[in-house]
Design an enzyme around this catalytic site. Structure first.
Site, PDB file in Angstrom:
ATOM      1  N   TYR A   1      43.862  47.203  49.579  1.00 23.13           N
ATOM      2  CA  TYR A   1      45.312  47.361  49.735  1.00 23.13           C
ATOM      3  C   TYR A   1      45.711  48.835  49.705  1.00 23.13           C
ATOM      4  CZ  TYR A   1      46.696  42.434  49.133  1.00 23.13           C
ATOM      5  OH  TYR A   1      46.904  41.098  49.288  1.00 23.13           O
TER       6      TYR A   1
ATOM      7  N   LYS B   1      31.629  39.954  46.652  1.00 27.26           N
ATOM      8  CA  LYS B   1      30.836  39.765  47.871  1.00 27.26           C
ATOM      9  C   LYS B   1      29.717  40.794  47.810  1.00 27.26           C
ATOM     10  CE  LYS B   1      30.173  37.823  51.935  1.00 27.26           C
ATOM     11  NZ  LYS B   1      29.730  36.420  52.080  1.00 27.26           N
TER      12      LYS B   1
ATOM     13  N   ASP C   1      33.042  33.426  49.151  1.00 30.24           N
ATOM     14  CA  ASP C   1      33.007  32.254  50.045  1.00 30.24           C
ATOM     15  C   ASP C   1      32.654  30.992  49.263  1.00 30.24           C
ATOM     16  OD1 ASP C   1      30.549  33.507  49.727  1.00 30.24           O
ATOM     17  OD2 ASP C   1      29.875  33.208  51.791  1.00 30.24           O
TER      18      ASP C   1
ATOM     19  N   ASP D   1      44.247  37.682  45.791  1.00 33.27           N
ATOM     20  CA  ASP D   1      45.393  37.253  46.611  1.00 33.27           C
ATOM     21  C   ASP D   1      45.069  35.919  47.285  1.00 33.27           C
ATOM     22  OD1 ASP D   1      47.861  37.449  48.055  1.00 33.27           O
ATOM     23  OD2 ASP D   1      46.686  38.016  49.812  1.00 33.27           O
TER      24      ASP D   1
ATOM     25  N   ASP E   1      46.437  31.686  46.020  1.00 35.23           N
ATOM     26  CA  ASP E   1      47.173  30.718  46.844  1.00 35.23           C
ATOM     27  C   ASP E   1      46.431  29.374  46.852  1.00 35.23           C
ATOM     28  OD1 ASP E   1      49.149  32.561  47.610  1.00 35.23           O
ATOM     29  OD2 ASP E   1      49.136  31.861  49.692  1.00 35.23           O
TER      30      ASP E   1
HETATM   31  C1  LIG Z   1      53.459  40.050  49.959  1.00 38.26           C
HETATM   32  C2  LIG Z   1      52.067  40.558  49.684  1.00 38.26           C
HETATM   33  C3  LIG Z   1      52.027  42.038  49.777  1.00 38.26           C
HETATM   34  C4  LIG Z   1      51.546  40.062  48.309  1.00 38.26           C
HETATM   35  C5  LIG Z   1      50.096  40.490  48.134  1.00 38.26           C
HETATM   36  O1  LIG Z   1      49.296  40.409  49.073  1.00 38.26           O
HETATM   37  O2  LIG Z   1      49.753  40.918  47.031  1.00 38.26           O
HETATM   38  C6  LIG Z   1      51.620  38.567  48.078  1.00 38.26           C
HETATM   39  O3  LIG Z   1      50.860  37.848  49.006  1.00 38.26           O
HETATM   40  C7  LIG Z   1      51.188  38.239  46.678  1.00 38.26           C
HETATM   41  O4  LIG Z   1      50.283  37.422  46.519  1.00 38.26           O
HETATM   42  O5  LIG Z   1      51.800  38.772  45.725  1.00 38.26           O
HETATM   43 MG   LIG Z   2      49.595  36.404  48.131  1.00 36.53          MG
END
Ligand SMILES: CC(C)[C@H](C(=O)O)[C@@H](O)C(=O)O
Ligand SMILES: [Mg+2]
Ligand SMILES: NC(=O)c1ccc[n+]([C@@H]2O[C@H](COP(=O)([O-])OP(=O)(O)OC[C@H]3O[C@@H](n4cnc5c(N)ncnc54)[C@H](O)[C@@H]3O)[C@@H](O)[C@H]2O)c1
Length: 366
Positions: free
Chosen positions: A145, A195, A227, A251, A255
Site C-alpha cells: 500500500y 507467501k 492461498d 485486507d 473480507d
Molecule cells: C478502502 C481501502 C483503501 C481499504 C483498504 O484496502 O485498507 C478497505 O478495503 C479496508 O479494508 O479498510
Molecule cells: Mg478492505
C-alpha cells in the site's frame, strides 16, 4: 467528576452517514447509562469532503482528528469520485493518509459467529456449527500500500504500472508482538499468513515472526501461505485464533472472514498506533449498491464504537453492554436485509430500526 472523551466523527460517503447515525444513537444511550460524556465533533471526509471543500481530507478534518481522543470513521469512496486521479480519490486521498499520518500500524478485525446464528454463515452446516472466533491482526501502514517505488510510466504496449511490497524488520516485529500478546489473552494460537515460497518481503516476515515467537513460548505459532489460508478458512475456520497478516493479505482475508460470519455488515475494526490512539471503522466500505435506501446493517459501525470504548477509553462495561445488546437483538430475530431469511420471526428491519433495537437493549449488567 465523570470522564469526558473527545471523539472526531467522520461519517464519510455512501452508507457511512446512515450507519454512523445509529452508532451515535447507541453511544448516546451508553453515555447516559454509564455516566461518562462523549464530546462529539463532526467533520467531512472522503467524497463528501471533495464535494464540499475540494479535498478528500481537508485541513480542518485532520486538525479535528488531532484534537480528539479517538476517531470514529464511517466509510469513504464511490463511483462518483472514481474518475479522479488515484491520489485525489477518497480512499487514497483520505483514508490511507489518515492511517499514515497517525501511524496506525495495528489493525484488528474480530470476526465470530454469534451463538444461535450459525446458519447465517454461507459455510456448510456441519462446519458453521463448530463456530469460530478469529482476530485478523493486520499490518496497516506498510507493505504494498505504501512501498516505493509506485507509479506508472511508458506508453503503448510498453506502458507499465508498479507497486512495491516493502517491509522493514521493525514493522514486522511490532505487529507480530501485538499478535502474540493478543493470542495470550485468547486461545494462544498465532497463524502467520505469508507467501514466503515466492516473495522476499514474506521471507523476512516469516523470519522475524519466528524470532519474536521465542519471547512467547506459551503461544503456538503456525505459518500458512495466503492461498492455502483462504481455502482453510472455508474448510475449517475454527482452527484459527489470531491471523497475523501483512497489509494486503489482511485486507483480503478480513473480507472473507466477515462474509463467513454472515455479512460484511458485521465486521468492525480498530486501528491503533504505538501511543494507543485509535481510529474505529467498519471493515466494509461505502456499499454504493445499497446506499441511500436505509437498509444497510449498522452492526459493524456500532461494534466499532464499542471497540472505541474498550481500547481508547477503557470503558469495558459499556463496550460489553453494546456487544450484549447486539447479540440480544440478533438472537431475538431482528435482522437487516443482508441477514434476513424468509423464515425469520420478524419482518426485515431498516438501518434505523436495527439501531433502535440495539439502543433500547443497552443497560448495566445486573
Ligand atoms: C478502502 C481501502 C483503501 C481499504 C483498504 O484496502 O485498507 C478497505 O478495503 C479496508 O479494508 O479498510
Ligand atoms: Mg478492505
Ligand atoms: N473503510 C472504508 O472507507 C472502505 C472500506 C472498503 C471499501 N471502501 C470503498 O467503498 C466503495 C465500495 O467498495 P466495495 O463495493 O468493494 O465494498 P463494500 O464493502 O462497500 O461492499 C461490498 C458488499 O458488501 C455489502 N455491504 C457492505 N457493508 C454492508 C452493510 N453495512 N450492510 C449490508 N451490506 C453491506 C455491500 O452492499 C456490497 O454488496 C469503494 O469505493 C471502496 O474503495 C471503503
Amino acid at each position: 467528576m465523570s470522564a469526558n472523551y473527545k471523539v472526531a466523527v467522520l461519517p464519510g460517503d455512501g452508507i457511512g452517514p446512515e450507519v454512523m447515525a445509529e452508532a451515535l444513537k447507541v453511544l448516546d444511550k451508553v453515555q447516559s447509562e454509564f455516566g461518562f460524556t462523549l464530546e462529539l465533533s463532526h467533520f467531512d471526509v472522503g467524497g463528501v469532503a471533495i464535494d464540499n471543500h475540494g479535498s478528500p481530507l481537508p485541513a480542518a478534518t485532520l486538525a479535528g482528528c488531532e484534537a480528539a481522543d479517538a476517531v470514529l470513521f464511517g466509510s469513504v469512496g464511490g463511483p462518483k469520485w472514481e474518475h479522479l486521479a488515484p491520489n485525489d480519490q477518497p480512499e487514497r486521498g483520505a483514508l490511507l493518509p489518515l492511517r499514515g499520518h497517525f501511524k496506525l500500524f495495528c489493525n484488528m478485525r474480530p470476526a465470530r459467529i454469534y451463538e444461535g446464528l450459525e446458519d447465517f454463515s454461507p459455510l456448510r452446516a456441519d462446519i458453521s456449527a463448530r463456530g469460530f472466533d478469529i482476530v485478523c491482526m493486520r499490518e496497516l501502514t506498510g507493505g504494498i500500500y505504501f512501498g516505493q517505488p509506485k507509479g506508472r510510466e511508458g506508453e503503448g504496449a510498453q506502458e507499465k504500472a508498479f507497486d512495491t511490497e516493502v517491509y522493514h524488520r521493525y514493522e514486522i516485529e511490532r505487529i507480530a508482538r501485538l499478535g502474540f500478546e493478543a493470542a495470550q489473552g485468547r486461545r494462544g494460537i498465532v497463524t502467520s499468513v505469508d507467501k514466503a515460497n515466492v516473495l522476499q518481503a514474506s521471507i523476512l516476515w516469516r523470519e522475524v515472526v519466528n524470532e519474536v515467537a521465542k519471547d512467547y513460548p506459551d503461544v503456538t505459532l503456525n505459518h500458512i501461505y495466503i492461498d492455502n489460508a483462504t481455502m482453510q478458512l472455508i474448510k475449517d475456520p475454527s482452527q484459527f485464533d489470531v491471523m497475523l497478516c501483512s497489509n494486503l493479505f489482511g485486507d483480503i482475508i478480513s473480507d472473507e472472514m466477515a462474509m463467513l460470519t454472515g455479512s460484511m455488515g458485521l465486521l468492525p475494526s480498530v486501528s491503533l498506533n504505538d501511543q494507543g490512539f485509535g481510529l474505529y471503522e467498519p471493515a466494509g466500505g461505502s456499499a454504493p449498491d445499497i446506499a441511500g435506501k436505509g437498509i444497510a446493517n449498522p452492526v459493524a459501525q456500532i461494534l466499532s464504537a464499542a471497540l472505541m470504548l474498550r481500547y481508547s477509553f477503557k470503558e469495558e462495561a459499556a463496550a460489553l453492554a453494546i456487544e450484549r445488546a447486539i447479540s440480544e437483538t440478533l438472537s431475538e430475530g431482528y435482522f437487516s436485509g443482508d441477514l434476513y431469511k424468509a423464515d425469520a420471526k420478524h419482518p426485515v428491519q431498516t438501518t434505523v430500526q436495527m439501531g433502535e433495537h440495539i439502543a433500547n437493549r443497552i443497560r448495566r449488567a445486573s
